[in-house]
Scaffold this motif. Structure first.
Motif, PDB file in Angstrom:
ATOM      1  N   GLY A  11       0.785  -1.221   0.000  1.00 35.39           N
ATOM      2  CA  GLY A  11       0.000   0.000   0.000  1.00 35.39           C
ATOM      3  C   GLY A  11       0.817   1.270   0.000  1.00 35.39           C
ATOM      4  O   GLY A  11       0.258   2.367  -0.092  1.00 35.39           O
ATOM      5  N   ARG A  12       2.168   1.138   0.115  1.00 37.43           N
ATOM      6  CA  ARG A  12       3.049   2.316   0.152  1.00 37.43           C
ATOM      7  C   ARG A  12       3.927   2.397  -1.093  1.00 37.43           C
ATOM      8  O   ARG A  12       4.350   3.493  -1.483  1.00 37.43           O
ATOM      9  CB  ARG A  12       3.981   2.252   1.375  1.00 37.43           C
ATOM     10  CG  ARG A  12       3.371   1.807   2.676  1.00 37.43           C
ATOM     11  CD  ARG A  12       2.329   2.768   3.190  1.00 37.43           C
ATOM     12  NE  ARG A  12       2.875   4.020   3.616  1.00 37.43           N
ATOM     13  CZ  ARG A  12       3.176   4.328   4.885  1.00 37.43           C
ATOM     14  NH1 ARG A  12       3.026   3.440   5.847  1.00 37.43           N
ATOM     15  NH2 ARG A  12       3.594   5.542   5.202  1.00 37.43           N
ATOM     16  N   ALA A  13       4.230   1.258  -1.694  1.00 32.85           N
ATOM     17  CA  ALA A  13       5.092   1.222  -2.877  1.00 32.85           C
ATOM     18  C   ALA A  13       4.894  -0.120  -3.567  1.00 32.85           C
ATOM     19  O   ALA A  13       4.485  -1.102  -2.940  1.00 32.85           O
ATOM     20  CB  ALA A  13       6.567   1.401  -2.488  1.00 32.85           C
ATOM     21  N   THR A  14       5.171  -0.151  -4.860  1.00 36.81           N
ATOM     22  CA  THR A  14       5.102  -1.403  -5.614  1.00 36.81           C
ATOM     23  C   THR A  14       6.301  -1.501  -6.539  1.00 36.81           C
ATOM     24  O   THR A  14       6.922  -0.496  -6.904  1.00 36.81           O
ATOM     25  CB  THR A  14       3.823  -1.491  -6.478  1.00 36.81           C
ATOM     26  OG1 THR A  14       3.818  -0.405  -7.424  1.00 36.81           O
ATOM     27  CG2 THR A  14       2.577  -1.453  -5.629  1.00 36.81           C
ATOM     28  N   GLU A  15       6.624  -2.734  -6.905  1.00 40.72           N
ATOM     29  CA  GLU A  15       7.684  -2.996  -7.880  1.00 40.72           C
ATOM     30  C   GLU A  15       7.278  -4.198  -8.715  1.00 40.72           C
ATOM     31  O   GLU A  15       6.944  -5.257  -8.164  1.00 40.72           O
ATOM     32  CB  GLU A  15       9.008  -3.281  -7.170  1.00 40.72           C
ATOM     33  CG  GLU A  15      10.150  -3.572  -8.135  1.00 40.72           C
ATOM     34  CD  GLU A  15      11.468  -3.876  -7.425  1.00 40.72           C
ATOM     35  OE1 GLU A  15      11.475  -3.844  -6.164  1.00 40.72           O
ATOM     36  OE2 GLU A  15      12.472  -4.146  -8.102  1.00 40.72           O
ATOM     37  N   ALA A  16       7.268  -4.037 -10.023  1.00 41.77           N
ATOM     38  CA  ALA A  16       6.963  -5.162 -10.901  1.00 41.77           C
ATOM     39  C   ALA A  16       8.032  -6.235 -10.749  1.00 41.77           C
ATOM     40  O   ALA A  16       9.197  -5.933 -10.474  1.00 41.77           O
ATOM     41  CB  ALA A  16       6.881  -4.693 -12.350  1.00 41.77           C
ATOM     42  N   ARG A  17       7.641  -7.489 -10.924  1.00 39.32           N
ATOM     43  CA  ARG A  17       8.561  -8.606 -10.773  1.00 39.32           C
ATOM     44  C   ARG A  17       8.960  -9.147 -12.151  1.00 39.32           C
ATOM     45  O   ARG A  17       8.157  -9.148 -13.084  1.00 39.32           O
ATOM     46  CB  ARG A  17       7.911  -9.727  -9.953  1.00 39.32           C
ATOM     47  CG  ARG A  17       7.698  -9.352  -8.497  1.00 39.32           C
ATOM     48  CD  ARG A  17       9.023  -9.285  -7.756  1.00 39.32           C
ATOM     49  NE  ARG A  17       8.833  -9.027  -6.338  1.00 39.32           N
ATOM     50  CZ  ARG A  17       8.965  -7.844  -5.763  1.00 39.32           C
ATOM     51  NH1 ARG A  17       9.255  -6.784  -6.483  1.00 39.32           N
ATOM     52  NH2 ARG A  17       8.791  -7.699  -4.462  1.00 39.32           N
ATOM     53  N   PRO A  18      10.190  -9.642 -12.284  1.00 41.27           N
ATOM     54  CA  PRO A  18      10.611 -10.212 -13.563  1.00 41.27           C
ATOM     55  C   PRO A  18       9.734 -11.389 -13.968  1.00 41.27           C
ATOM     56  O   PRO A  18       9.217 -12.127 -13.121  1.00 41.27           O
ATOM     57  CB  PRO A  18      12.053 -10.670 -13.286  1.00 41.27           C
ATOM     58  CG  PRO A  18      12.509  -9.839 -12.132  1.00 41.27           C
ATOM     59  CD  PRO A  18      11.286  -9.630 -11.294  1.00 41.27           C
ATOM     60  N   SER A  19       9.607 -11.584 -15.258  1.00 41.60           N
ATOM     61  CA  SER A  19       8.693 -12.602 -15.773  1.00 41.60           C
ATOM     62  C   SER A  19       9.152 -14.019 -15.446  1.00 41.60           C
ATOM     63  O   SER A  19       8.351 -14.952 -15.456  1.00 41.60           O
ATOM     64  CB  SER A  19       8.552 -12.445 -17.294  1.00 41.60           C
ATOM     65  OG  SER A  19       9.811 -12.592 -17.929  1.00 41.60           O
ATOM     66  N   TRP A  20      10.438 -14.200 -15.166  1.00 35.65           N
ATOM     67  CA  TRP A  20      10.942 -15.568 -14.979  1.00 35.65           C
ATOM     68  C   TRP A  20      10.643 -16.130 -13.600  1.00 35.65           C
ATOM     69  O   TRP A  20      10.810 -17.323 -13.379  1.00 35.65           O
ATOM     70  CB  TRP A  20      12.452 -15.630 -15.245  1.00 35.65           C
ATOM     71  CG  TRP A  20      13.251 -14.580 -14.536  1.00 35.65           C
ATOM     72  CD1 TRP A  20      13.575 -14.536 -13.210  1.00 35.65           C
ATOM     73  CD2 TRP A  20      13.833 -13.413 -15.124  1.00 35.65           C
ATOM     74  NE1 TRP A  20      14.319 -13.421 -12.928  1.00 35.65           N
ATOM     75  CE2 TRP A  20      14.511 -12.719 -14.091  1.00 35.65           C
ATOM     76  CE3 TRP A  20      13.873 -12.896 -16.411  1.00 35.65           C
ATOM     77  CZ2 TRP A  20      15.192 -11.519 -14.316  1.00 35.65           C
ATOM     78  CZ3 TRP A  20      14.546 -11.708 -16.635  1.00 35.65           C
ATOM     79  CH2 TRP A  20      15.192 -11.034 -15.606  1.00 35.65           C
ATOM     80  N   GLY A  21      10.186 -15.333 -12.632  1.00 36.63           N
ATOM     81  CA  GLY A  21       9.818 -15.861 -11.312  1.00 36.63           C
ATOM     82  C   GLY A  21      10.983 -16.554 -10.622  1.00 36.63           C
ATOM     83  O   GLY A  21      10.998 -17.782 -10.478  1.00 36.63           O
TER      84      GLY A  21
END
Length: 275
Positions: free
Chosen positions: A41-51
């Motif tokens: 709820g304070r910040a987000t970061e997309a994750r790489p597609s390879w998991g």
């Protein structure tokens, strides 16, 4: 930080906290380990597609002796091992250099039979030659390719997710100004790291890179991020950088989330058998 799935930023509530309140909150949050749940709820970061964590679990299932370098608080290794029990490696070891994380990783990983070894990040690995058939690492500060190659058995694998060049440098540039290449993480460029790995005798099986969106919804998240990821602005304190924090707070208030971009690359390298 929590995953970003393209959802809109939270709507600010009436009677929001003041700048000083947010600074105090960001400065008070404990920073040990690599648990980023506070950022929800304070910040987000997309994750790489390879998991990476799930892919790491698959590699651990096929290993007999595994080493995780710079394990942080052990959270990623713990998650991966939980996915493969009872097929975990017979021998599993982790290294970590920061004392608070050594304690946290030891408490988390001991029940899984993992030995956590306190080892400075820039020191030789304290293990015998060809001790492991799998070496992993999530976000090593600087991979020591010669040491990685030394402790791998012939046919063994180095499987890791690295932080790339100029990762989140929109944040750094705001606080320190634009950085010259030698100060902007250029050494982390995947092709430079490929050259280092190959010079140590490793063969690159796969190397993939992605640039990923980050969003900071309030200044408390920025403060906590800079306290937790200490190499971004090495001399950061709230007091020293109060003017930059205030200007960024005002920008977020006026324009919405502060957007930055992380860079990540996936390394899959193999130590060849002798000719």
């Amino acid at each position: 930080m929590p995953d970003s799935h393209g959802t809109p930023a939270p709507t600010p509530a009436p009677g929001r906290r003041t700048f000083d309140d947010l600074l105090a909150e960001g400065a008070a949050v404990p920073t040990a380990g690599w648990d980023f749940s506070w950022f929800e709820g304070r910040a987000t970061e997309a994750r790489p597609s390879w998991g990476y964590a799930t892919a790491m679990a698959a590699r651990l299932a096929g290993a007999t002796a595994a080493l995780d370098i710079q394990t942080g608080g052990g959270e990623v290794l713990d998650f991966a091992l939980a996915q493969v029990e009872p097929k975990a490696p017979v021998l599993a070891v982790a290294t970590e250099g920061w004392p608070p994380n050594v304690a946290k990783a030891t408490a988390l990983l001991r029940p899984r039979g993992v030995a956590v070894v306190a080892a400075p990040e820039d020191a030789p690995l304290p293990f015998a030659d060809e001790a492991f058939d799998l070496v992993t690492s999530r976000h090593p500060v600087s991979p020591n390719w010669a040491e990685i190659a030394r402790v791998l058995r012939p046919g063994g694998t180095y499987f890791a997710q690295h932080v790339g060049a100029r990762s989140a440098f929109e944040v750094v540039d705001h606080f320190l100004g634009p950085r010259p290449d030698e100060q902007s993480g250029a050494a982390r460029h995947p092709e430079r790291e490929r050259a280092g790995a190959e010079a140590a005798g490793l063969e690159i099986v796969d190397l993939r890179s992605e640039r990923l969106r980050m969003e900071f919804y309030d200044i408390a998240a920025v403060v906590h991020f800079l306290r937790k990821v200490v190499w971004m602005v090495p001399d950061f304190t709230v007091e020293k950088y109060e003017p930059q924090l205030r200007s960024l707070h005002e920008r977020i208030e006026a324009e919405g989330p502060f957007v930055a971009h992380s860079t990540r690359h996936l390394f899959d390298a193999r130590k060849p058998h002798p000719a």
